[in-house]
Design an enzyme around this catalytic site. Structure first.
Site, PDB file in Angstrom:
ATOM      1  N   CYS A 195       0.839  -1.207   0.000  1.00  0.00           N
ATOM      2  CA  CYS A 195       0.000   0.000   0.000  1.00  0.00           C
ATOM      3  C   CYS A 195       0.875   1.259   0.000  1.00  0.00           C
ATOM      4  O   CYS A 195       1.565   1.527  -0.975  1.00  0.00           O
ATOM      5  CB  CYS A 195      -0.982  -0.024   1.163  1.00  0.00           C
ATOM      6  N   HIS A 212      -3.133  -5.133   0.579  1.00  0.00           N
ATOM      7  CA  HIS A 212      -2.595  -5.541   1.880  1.00  0.00           C
ATOM      8  C   HIS A 212      -2.540  -7.070   1.965  1.00  0.00           C
ATOM      9  O   HIS A 212      -3.429  -7.697   2.576  1.00  0.00           O
ATOM     10  CB  HIS A 212      -3.453  -4.977   3.011  1.00  0.00           C
ATOM     11  N   GLU A 217      -0.798  -8.869   3.811  1.00  0.00           N
ATOM     12  CA  GLU A 217      -0.658  -9.355   5.191  1.00  0.00           C
ATOM     13  C   GLU A 217      -2.003  -9.753   5.780  1.00  0.00           C
ATOM     14  O   GLU A 217      -2.111 -10.733   6.535  1.00  0.00           O
ATOM     15  CB  GLU A 217       0.033  -8.294   6.067  1.00  0.00           C
TER      16      GLU A 217
END
Length: 238
Positions: A107, A211, A213
């Protein structure tokens, strides 16, 4: 020995508190890395020392980026910035580049990576890009994949993903525009927003606008592969 991954934190301007979401730490640990959260320091000596100590750099998401870094005035839709974080990350990226160590940016991390290499960005895609855009700031849980990214054939990201179209989450109103030196687009949304960039060289430099993660802890295979590829590249360098 597990590679040591330097993680840049977000910062809250009002309190000057530095923080990193547990999803970022979990994704690195899950891929076999040892994460350490890096403090913001502007001493060139300290930045050189940090770059020499870590095996790879992970640039997290967060607030907006100071547009004067790419010689623009602030747009009315620009969000909150933290100039110290911007200056630190640019200096650290450039120092890591000298060591040719791997970098993964997510990001905001994708954007600051591009800017540190001489690129620029849209301060607000809805105000500055033409045409009708997708919803890039999803109204859904962080771990929900909400739109597609088309991955360039022959790219490192394509090799990691193993497919030409992947589904990602989305929490941004900014995106890369002109690419930094040595970088190329490797993923794009159907509306023309640049979603992923990577180095044209052999070194592992990858920035993704989403994202992974959050998706990795939901067991999304492509997202887990991104972190595993990053950690493997760090092992090779260490």
């Amino acid at each position: 020995m597990k590679p040591v991954i330097g993680v840049t934190p977000s910062v809250e301007n009002a309190s000057n508190m530095h923080f990193v979401s547990i999803a970022n730490i979990s994704a690195i640990e899950g891929a076999g890395g040892t994460p350490i959260i890096l403090p913001f320091v502007l001493s060139k000596t300290q930045i050189r020392q940090i770059a020499s100590l870590i095996d790879g750099l992970y640039l997290t998401g967060g607030n907006s980026i100071d547009p004067t870094l790419f010689v623009e005035e602030p747009h009315p839709k620009l969000g909150e910035i933290n100039p110290i974080r911007d200056q630190y990350e640019v200096a650290l990226i450039q120092e890591i580049q000298k060591h040719q160590k791997p970098i993964l940016g997510v990001c905001r991390g994708c954007q600051i990576l591009n800017i540190a290499l001489g690129g620029d960005m849209y301060q607000d895609i809805y105000a500055q890009m033409e045409g009708e855009l997708l919803q890039h700031k999803q109204h859904a849980p962080d771990g929900h994949a909400s739109h597609y990214v088309y991955v360039e054939e022959g790219s490192v990201l394509r090799e990691i993903a193993g497919m030409e179209k992947i589904k990602v989450n989305s929490r941004h109103h900014q995106a890369n525009r002109k690419l930094g030196e040595g970088m190329q687009i490797c993923g794009m949304a159907s509306d023309g927003v640049v979603e992923a960039i990577e180095s044209r060289e052999e070194s592992f430099l990858l920035g993704v606008q989403w994202h992974p993660e959050n998706l990795a802890i939901e067991e999304d295979a492509v997202s887990k592969n991104i972190f595993h590829a990053f950690i493997e590249a760090c092992k090779e360098r260490s």
